[in-house]
Design a protein around this motif. Structure first.
Motif, PDB file in Angstrom:
ATOM      1  N   VAL A  81     126.037  25.740 -14.759  1.00 27.67           N
ATOM      2  CA  VAL A  81     125.460  25.014 -15.886  1.00 27.67           C
ATOM      3  C   VAL A  81     124.526  25.967 -16.643  1.00 27.67           C
ATOM      4  N   MET A  82     124.549  25.856 -17.981  1.00 28.88           N
ATOM      5  CA  MET A  82     123.682  26.677 -18.823  1.00 28.88           C
ATOM      6  C   MET A  82     122.638  25.776 -19.458  1.00 28.88           C
ATOM      7  N   MET A  83     121.409  26.288 -19.546  1.00 28.05           N
ATOM      8  CA  MET A  83     120.306  25.512 -20.097  1.00 28.05           C
ATOM      9  C   MET A  83     119.553  26.291 -21.147  1.00 28.05           C
ATOM     10  N   GLY A  84     119.056  25.582 -22.135  1.00 26.21           N
ATOM     11  CA  GLY A  84     118.139  26.142 -23.114  1.00 26.21           C
ATOM     12  C   GLY A  84     116.806  25.437 -22.951  1.00 26.21           C
ATOM     13  N   PHE A  85     115.723  26.198 -23.054  1.00 28.01           N
ATOM     14  CA  PHE A  85     114.385  25.655 -22.817  1.00 28.01           C
ATOM     15  C   PHE A  85     113.567  25.620 -24.107  1.00 28.01           C
ATOM     16  N   GLN A  86     112.486  24.868 -24.101  1.00 26.61           N
ATOM     17  CA  GLN A  86     111.596  24.733 -25.259  1.00 26.61           C
ATOM     18  C   GLN A  86     110.921  26.045 -25.639  1.00 26.61           C
ATOM     19  N   THR A  87     110.901  27.012 -24.726  1.00 22.77           N
ATOM     20  CA  THR A  87     110.281  28.308 -25.002  1.00 22.77           C
ATOM     21  C   THR A  87     111.267  29.305 -25.600  1.00 22.77           C
ATOM     22  N   GLY A  88     112.540  28.919 -25.791  1.00 28.97           N
ATOM     23  CA  GLY A  88     113.548  29.819 -26.317  1.00 28.97           C
ATOM     24  C   GLY A  88     114.311  30.576 -25.246  1.00 28.97           C
ATOM     25  N   PHE A  89     114.014  30.300 -23.985  1.00 31.05           N
ATOM     26  CA  PHE A  89     114.694  30.954 -22.869  1.00 31.05           C
ATOM     27  C   PHE A  89     116.029  30.255 -22.617  1.00 31.05           C
ATOM     28  N   VAL A  90     117.066  31.050 -22.322  1.00 33.21           N
ATOM     29  CA  VAL A  90     118.384  30.517 -21.982  1.00 33.21           C
ATOM     30  C   VAL A  90     118.749  31.028 -20.599  1.00 33.21           C
ATOM     31  N   MET A  91     119.265  30.115 -19.753  1.00 37.17           N
ATOM     32  CA  MET A  91     119.569  30.458 -18.371  1.00 37.17           C
ATOM     33  C   MET A  91     120.844  29.766 -17.922  1.00 37.17           C
ATOM     34  N   ALA A  92     121.608  30.469 -17.092  1.00 41.65           N
ATOM     35  CA  ALA A  92     122.763  29.878 -16.421  1.00 41.65           C
ATOM     36  C   ALA A  92     122.481  29.899 -14.926  1.00 41.65           C
ATOM     37  N   VAL A  93     122.783  28.787 -14.254  1.00 41.45           N
ATOM     38  CA  VAL A  93     122.557  28.700 -12.818  1.00 41.45           C
ATOM     39  C   VAL A  93     123.788  28.150 -12.120  1.00 41.45           C
ATOM     40  N   SER A  94     123.886  28.471 -10.849  1.00 43.35           N
ATOM     41  CA  SER A  94     124.973  27.982 -10.017  1.00 43.35           C
ATOM     42  C   SER A  94     124.658  26.578  -9.532  1.00 43.35           C
ATOM     43  N   ALA A  95     125.686  25.738  -9.515  1.00 47.46           N
ATOM     44  CA  ALA A  95     125.580  24.417  -8.898  1.00 47.46           C
ATOM     45  C   ALA A  95     126.530  24.357  -7.707  1.00 47.46           C
ATOM     46  N   ASN A  96     126.967  25.519  -7.256  1.00 46.41           N
ATOM     47  CA  ASN A  96     127.863  25.644  -6.110  1.00 46.41           C
ATOM     48  C   ASN A  96     127.103  25.273  -4.847  1.00 46.41           C
ATOM     49  N   LYS A  97     127.760  24.576  -3.929  1.00 47.99           N
ATOM     50  CA  LYS A  97     127.064  24.130  -2.717  1.00 47.99           C
ATOM     51  C   LYS A  97     126.599  25.287  -1.841  1.00 47.99           C
ATOM     52  N   SER A  98     127.199  26.473  -1.982  1.00 51.74           N
ATOM     53  CA  SER A  98     126.783  27.605  -1.151  1.00 51.74           C
ATOM     54  C   SER A  98     125.545  28.321  -1.694  1.00 51.74           C
ATOM     55  N   ASN A  99     125.272  28.216  -2.999  1.00 52.79           N
ATOM     56  CA  ASN A  99     124.071  28.855  -3.562  1.00 52.79           C
ATOM     57  C   ASN A  99     123.532  28.067  -4.759  1.00 52.79           C
ATOM     58  N   PRO A 100     123.158  26.809  -4.541  1.00 55.73           N
ATOM     59  CA  PRO A 100     122.681  25.984  -5.660  1.00 55.73           C
ATOM     60  C   PRO A 100     121.384  26.532  -6.248  1.00 55.73           C
ATOM     61  N   GLY A 101     121.334  26.569  -7.564  1.00 49.96           N
ATOM     62  CA  GLY A 101     120.121  27.009  -8.248  1.00 49.96           C
ATOM     63  C   GLY A 101     120.010  28.504  -8.453  1.00 49.96           C
TER      64      GLY A 101
END
Length: 130
Positions: free
Chosen positions: A79-99
């Motif tokens: 999942v990819m996220m955009g934040f109020q500070t202008g930061f963009v991040m992609a994180v894993s939602a896989n059960k082996s390494n969530p977050g």
């Protein structure tokens, strides 16, 4: 979550105010469908609702990124996220390494206001305030 007929599928208690609810179609063949909800714009609650059922995830992020402005799925496990500070991040939602952070960068001085993912092209379009 309810069916089209109004039958309850599941109900979970959340730890804050829900917003930006996504129920994407499975992107891969036989993929797991996941419901994702921004909770108080500080964390993401992710629950599988089909396929490989897993325990719900509650992903929290560093406060320096500010509030979550928008989030979008770009494959079955990321999942990819955009934040109020202008930061963009992609994180894993896989059960082996969530977050696990897969990608992160400061793209704008202020809020990310839009995010669109094209899985076929493996590209994302992001807009924000400078």
């Amino acid at each position: 979550l309810s069916t089209e007929q109004g039958d309850l599928v599941f109900q979970d208690a959340l730890k804050g105010e829900p917003s930006d609810i996504l129920l994407p179609e499975a992107l891969g063949s036989g993929g797991t469908k996941r419901l994702s909800v921004s909770i108080s714009r500080k964390s993401l609650f992710i629950k599988s609702i089909g396929g490989d059922v897993q325990a719900p995830l509650d992903l929290s992020f560093n406060s320096k990124h500010g509030d979550i402005a928008i989030h979008r799925w770009y494959d079955d496990n990321s999942v990819m996220m955009g934040f109020q500070t202008g930061f963009v991040m992609a994180v894993s939602a896989n059960k082996s390494n969530p977050g696990k952070e897969l990608f992160g960068t400061q793209m704008f001085k202020f809020a990310v206001t839009g995010l669109h993912i094209c899985p076929a092209k493996q590209r994302a379009a992001v807009c924000g305030e400078n």
